[in-house]
Scaffold this motif. Structure first.
Motif, mmCIF file in Angstrom:
data_model
loop_
_atom_site.group_PDB
_atom_site.id
_atom_site.type_symbol
_atom_site.label_atom_id
_atom_site.label_comp_id
_atom_site.label_asym_id
_atom_site.label_seq_id
_atom_site.Cartn_x
_atom_site.Cartn_y
_atom_site.Cartn_z
ATOM 1 N N SER A 37 -54.936 -13.484 -12.858
ATOM 2 C CA SER A 37 -53.646 -12.813 -12.944
ATOM 3 C C SER A 37 -52.591 -13.847 -13.322
ATOM 4 O O SER A 37 -52.541 -14.924 -12.725
ATOM 5 N N SER A 67 -48.367 -14.247 -14.221
ATOM 6 C CA SER A 67 -47.052 -13.594 -14.156
ATOM 7 C C SER A 67 -46.004 -14.430 -14.876
ATOM 8 O O SER A 67 -46.048 -15.669 -14.830
ATOM 9 N N TYR A 68 -45.035 -13.723 -15.513
ATOM 10 C CA TYR A 68 -44.021 -14.403 -16.314
ATOM 11 C C TYR A 68 -42.658 -13.748 -16.146
ATOM 12 O O TYR A 68 -42.552 -12.541 -15.900
ATOM 13 N N GLU A 93 -48.562 -4.985 -16.109
ATOM 14 C CA GLU A 93 -47.580 -4.270 -15.284
ATOM 15 C C GLU A 93 -46.214 -4.934 -15.426
ATOM 16 O O GLU A 93 -46.080 -6.128 -15.109
ATOM 17 N N ASN A 149 -39.817 -9.005 -16.354
ATOM 18 C CA ASN A 149 -40.884 -9.694 -15.633
ATOM 19 C C ASN A 149 -42.168 -8.893 -15.842
ATOM 20 O O ASN A 149 -42.133 -7.653 -15.821
ATOM 21 N N PHE A 150 -43.298 -9.568 -16.020
ATOM 22 C CA PHE A 150 -44.547 -8.826 -16.152
ATOM 23 C C PHE A 150 -45.710 -9.643 -15.612
ATOM 24 O O PHE A 150 -45.630 -10.871 -15.484
ATOM 25 N N THR A 151 -46.801 -8.930 -15.309
ATOM 26 C CA THR A 151 -48.036 -9.559 -14.828
ATOM 27 C C THR A 151 -49.216 -9.021 -15.618
ATOM 28 O O THR A 151 -49.369 -7.804 -15.777
ATOM 29 N N THR A 188 -53.284 -8.823 -15.655
ATOM 30 C CA THR A 188 -54.404 -8.937 -14.724
ATOM 31 C C THR A 188 -55.707 -8.619 -15.446
ATOM 32 O O THR A 188 -55.791 -7.629 -16.183
ATOM 33 N N THR A 201 -44.623 -17.856 -13.701
ATOM 34 C CA THR A 201 -44.234 -17.888 -12.290
ATOM 35 C C THR A 201 -45.415 -17.879 -11.325
ATOM 36 O O THR A 201 -45.266 -18.291 -10.175
ATOM 37 N N ASN A 202 -46.587 -17.425 -11.789
ATOM 38 C CA ASN A 202 -47.723 -17.387 -10.868
ATOM 39 C C ASN A 202 -49.027 -17.309 -11.655
ATOM 40 O O ASN A 202 -49.106 -16.632 -12.685
#
Length: 281
Positions: free
Chosen positions: A8, A10-11, A41, A68-70, A72, A253-254
């Motif tokens: 996953s 994230s940005y 998402e 913001n989006f992720t 996966t 970010t993650n």
């Protein structure tokens, strides 16, 4: 052997940005993706395509507005590897006999300046009896002489930086090993993938070396068993096989990565001087 892999990313996107991701497990002769799922998402349109040589699967996503989006990804992957006995290994296949694809992994590349490491390579590793023994010696030398330190390098770090500063992470270990092999006219390519028992879990990089007609995997970090790797991509170096390439204004970010065996007994395999290697080709 069957693996469950998950990742996953994230940005935060601050302006129009195009992303190219390379996180999907590859379908090869010895690796089969049984099922997989890809989600973004919030939901966005994206494009999937395969590299011209079939060694990478890419996801291209264009984001026009700040958001913001992720992303996966999850997959179930069946892995069948081959143990190769190198006890009677011959010399490397002469360069004149290599096909054009294999020969392309002899050249210097962005992160693997093999032309600048020829003198060192021949001095340190030029007198072994077989190609396999030579690559084992290179792998052991890197493990013993380069300090593995998370966060110690960046996207600009090359093999020359690593051998000079004597510190790096998995991609730096791989780049240095590949550069030293290529300096000795041994084809070597970059491998990125998921890694079972890697701690902490992350995307992992190592190298595959062409020996007697087989691509054999070597990992100088020695942080994960070689038969616990699930291939994402091959390339000349990390420039070809980056997990994420960002063209625009965005910040990661993650990152979450996980690789697990699905309830089967797992016996770790690591290369050694017993003259046996492992191939995923």
């Amino acid at each position: 052997m069957t693996f469950n892999v998950n990742s996953s990313l994230s940005y935060v996107v601050n302006g129009p940005t195009t992303f190219i991701f390379n996180i999907q497990a590859l379908n090869t002769n010895n690796q089969r993706v049984l099922e997989e799922k890809l989600e973004i998402e919030p939901q966005m349109n994206f494009e999937q395509y395969t590299s011209h040589d079939g060694n990478s699967r890419f996801i291209r996503l264009k984001v026009q507005q700040p958001t913001n989006f992720t992303l996966t990804y999850s997959a179930v992957v069946e892995m069948n590897y081959t143990i190769i006995d190198e006890s009677n290994s011959a010399k490397t296949v002469p360069v004149v006999e290599l096909d054009s694809y294999i020969a392309s992994f002899l050249y210097p590349s962005r992160y693997c300046q093999s032309d600048q490491l020829m003198k060192f390579s021949f001095k340190e590793f030029g007198n072994y009896g077989s190609v396999y023994e030579t690559v084992v010696a290179i792998t052991d030398w890197i493990h013993a002489n380069i300090e593995y330190t998370l966060g110690s390098t960046n996207s600009q770090t090359s093999a020359i930086n690593t051998i000079t500063e004597r510190v790096g992470v998995c991609r730096d270990f791989a780049h240095l090993g590949m550069a030293l092999c290529r300096a000795l006219s041994i084809p070597a390519r970059y491998f990125t993938g998921y890694a079972y028992q890697l701690n902490p879990q992350d995307f992992h990089a190592c190298m595959e070396v062409y020996i007697d007609g087989n691509w054999i995997i070597f990992d100088s970090t020695k942080l994960a068993p070689l038969n616990g790797l699930v291939k994402i991509s091959n390339g000349r170096d990390a420039a070809d096989s980056a997990v994420a390439s960002i063209f625009g204004n965005a910040i990661g970010t993650n990152v979450y990565v996980n690789c697990q065996v699905t309830g089967e007994y797992f016996e770790p395999f690591n290369y050694s001087n017993n003259q046996k290697g492992i191939s995923f080709q």
